[in-house]
Design a protein around this motif. Structure first.
Motif, short mmCIF file in Angstrom:
data_model
loop_
_atom_site.label_atom_id
_atom_site.label_comp_id
_atom_site.label_asym_id
_atom_site.label_seq_id
_atom_site.Cartn_x
_atom_site.Cartn_y
_atom_site.Cartn_z
N SER A 5 0.82 -1.20 0.00
CA SER A 5 0.00 0.00 0.00
C SER A 5 0.86 1.25 0.00
CB SER A 5 -0.94 -0.01 1.20
OG SER A 5 -0.20 -0.12 2.39
N SER A 6 2.01 1.19 0.62
CA SER A 6 2.94 2.31 0.63
C SER A 6 4.35 1.74 0.53
CB SER A 6 2.80 3.12 1.91
OG SER A 6 3.87 4.03 2.02
N PRO A 7 5.17 2.24 -0.38
CA PRO A 7 6.49 1.66 -0.56
C PRO A 7 7.39 1.82 0.65
CG PRO A 7 6.27 3.66 -1.83
CD PRO A 7 4.92 3.34 -1.26
N THR A 8 7.08 2.72 1.56
CA THR A 8 7.95 2.94 2.69
C THR A 8 7.43 2.31 3.98
OG1 THR A 8 6.88 5.06 3.11
CG2 THR A 8 8.88 5.09 1.77
N GLU A 125 9.29 22.70 -7.28
CA GLU A 125 8.43 23.01 -6.13
C GLU A 125 7.65 21.74 -5.81
OE1 GLU A 125 5.85 26.10 -7.47
OE2 GLU A 125 7.44 27.60 -7.55
N SER A 126 7.71 21.30 -4.57
CA SER A 126 7.02 20.08 -4.17
C SER A 126 5.53 20.34 -3.96
CB SER A 126 7.63 19.52 -2.89
OG SER A 126 6.95 18.35 -2.50
N PHE A 127 4.72 19.34 -4.26
CA PHE A 127 3.28 19.37 -3.96
C PHE A 127 2.99 18.81 -2.57
CE2 PHE A 127 3.09 19.16 -8.67
CZ PHE A 127 2.25 20.23 -8.90
N VAL A 128 4.01 18.28 -1.91
CA VAL A 128 3.82 17.60 -0.63
C VAL A 128 3.97 18.60 0.52
CG1 VAL A 128 4.65 15.76 0.89
CG2 VAL A 128 4.73 15.45 -1.60
N GLU A 129 2.90 18.73 1.30
CA GLU A 129 2.94 19.65 2.44
C GLU A 129 4.03 19.22 3.41
OE1 GLU A 129 0.03 21.10 6.02
OE2 GLU A 129 -0.89 20.53 4.12
N SER A 133 13.07 18.73 1.08
CA SER A 133 13.96 18.40 -0.02
C SER A 133 13.95 16.90 -0.23
CB SER A 133 15.40 18.85 0.29
OG SER A 133 15.95 18.06 1.33
N SER A 134 14.54 16.46 -1.34
CA SER A 134 14.68 15.03 -1.58
C SER A 134 15.59 14.41 -0.53
CB SER A 134 15.27 14.78 -2.97
OG SER A 134 14.39 15.18 -3.97
N GLU A 135 16.61 15.14 -0.14
CA GLU A 135 17.58 14.66 0.85
C GLU A 135 16.98 14.47 2.23
OE1 GLU A 135 22.17 15.68 1.35
OE2 GLU A 135 21.01 17.31 0.48
N ALA A 136 16.00 15.28 2.58
CA ALA A 136 15.44 15.27 3.93
C ALA A 136 14.64 14.00 4.22
CB ALA A 136 14.57 16.50 4.16
N GLY A 137 14.25 13.28 3.19
CA GLY A 137 13.48 12.04 3.43
C GLY A 137 12.00 12.30 3.52
N GLU A 138 11.43 12.04 4.67
CA GLU A 138 9.97 12.17 4.85
C GLU A 138 9.62 13.55 5.39
OE1 GLU A 138 7.63 10.03 3.88
OE2 GLU A 138 9.19 8.76 3.08
N PRO A 139 8.56 14.17 4.90
CA PRO A 139 7.75 13.68 3.79
C PRO A 139 8.52 13.78 2.47
CG PRO A 139 6.98 15.86 4.41
CD PRO A 139 8.06 15.47 5.39
N ALA A 140 8.14 12.91 1.55
CA ALA A 140 8.82 12.82 0.26
C ALA A 140 8.70 14.12 -0.53
CB ALA A 140 8.21 11.67 -0.55
N TRP A 141 9.72 14.44 -1.30
CA TRP A 141 9.73 15.65 -2.13
C TRP A 141 8.78 15.49 -3.32
CZ3 TRP A 141 11.04 20.48 -1.62
CH2 TRP A 141 11.26 21.28 -2.73
#
Length: 152
Positions: A5-8, A125-129, A133-141
């Motif tokens: 359901s979720s890859p992570t 620009e990320s759509f994820v609230e 960044s990609s580097e920061a992990g969660e929430p995903a960029w």
């Protein structure tokens, strides 16, 4: 086909230790063992209009270390599409490994990949609230999107 359901959050099935073909045992690591048919992913992010040319230019010459790490982390059929009207980048790929979380940790552990992410995140620009960044992990960029139809 394996589809968490979720890859992570859901563990992938473990690689089979060995399989049998008739009366012959096939050891793990042998190319004849069962292969993961893969799970397809789709993600979106917005490309800042002032960086279109830079983004296209860097993706015309992706760094070899980044391409190698993508392959080594069991990602295949990776493509990124761009819609010039909305600015949306749409990425698709197939994951064919057995440990998505582990492979993504290995990806994030590569200094050259992190450098690539820092560069390309600056164009997006990320759509994820709450995404930093990609580097920061969660929430995903990149925002995961649901596949509603597929015809192989």
């Amino acid at each position: 086909m394996w589809q968490p359901s979720s890859p992570t959050t859901e563990a992938a099935p473990q690689s089979p230790p060995a399989s049998r073909q008739g009366s012959i045992a096939i050891p793990a690591g042998d190319d004849r063992r069962l292969r993961n048919p893969g799970r397809r992913f789709g993600q979106i992010v917005r490309l800042k209009p002032e960086y279109v040319q830079e983004y296209k230019a860097c993706h015309a010459q992706v760094w070899p270390e980044v391409l190698k790490q993508i392959r080594d982390c069991n990602i295949q059929d990776y493509s990124i599409w761009w819609d010039d009207k909305s600015g949306i980048l749409f990425a698709t790929f197939k994951y064919v490994g057995y440990d998505y979380a582990g492979d993504m940790e290995r990806m994030a552990g590569n200094p050259k990949v992190r450098e690539w992410w820092r560069m390309t995140d600056g164009y997006q620009e990320s759509f994820v609230e709450g995404a930093v960044s990609s580097e920061a992990g969660e929430p995903a960029w990149w925002k995961p999107v649901e596949e509603v139809f597929y015809q192989p």
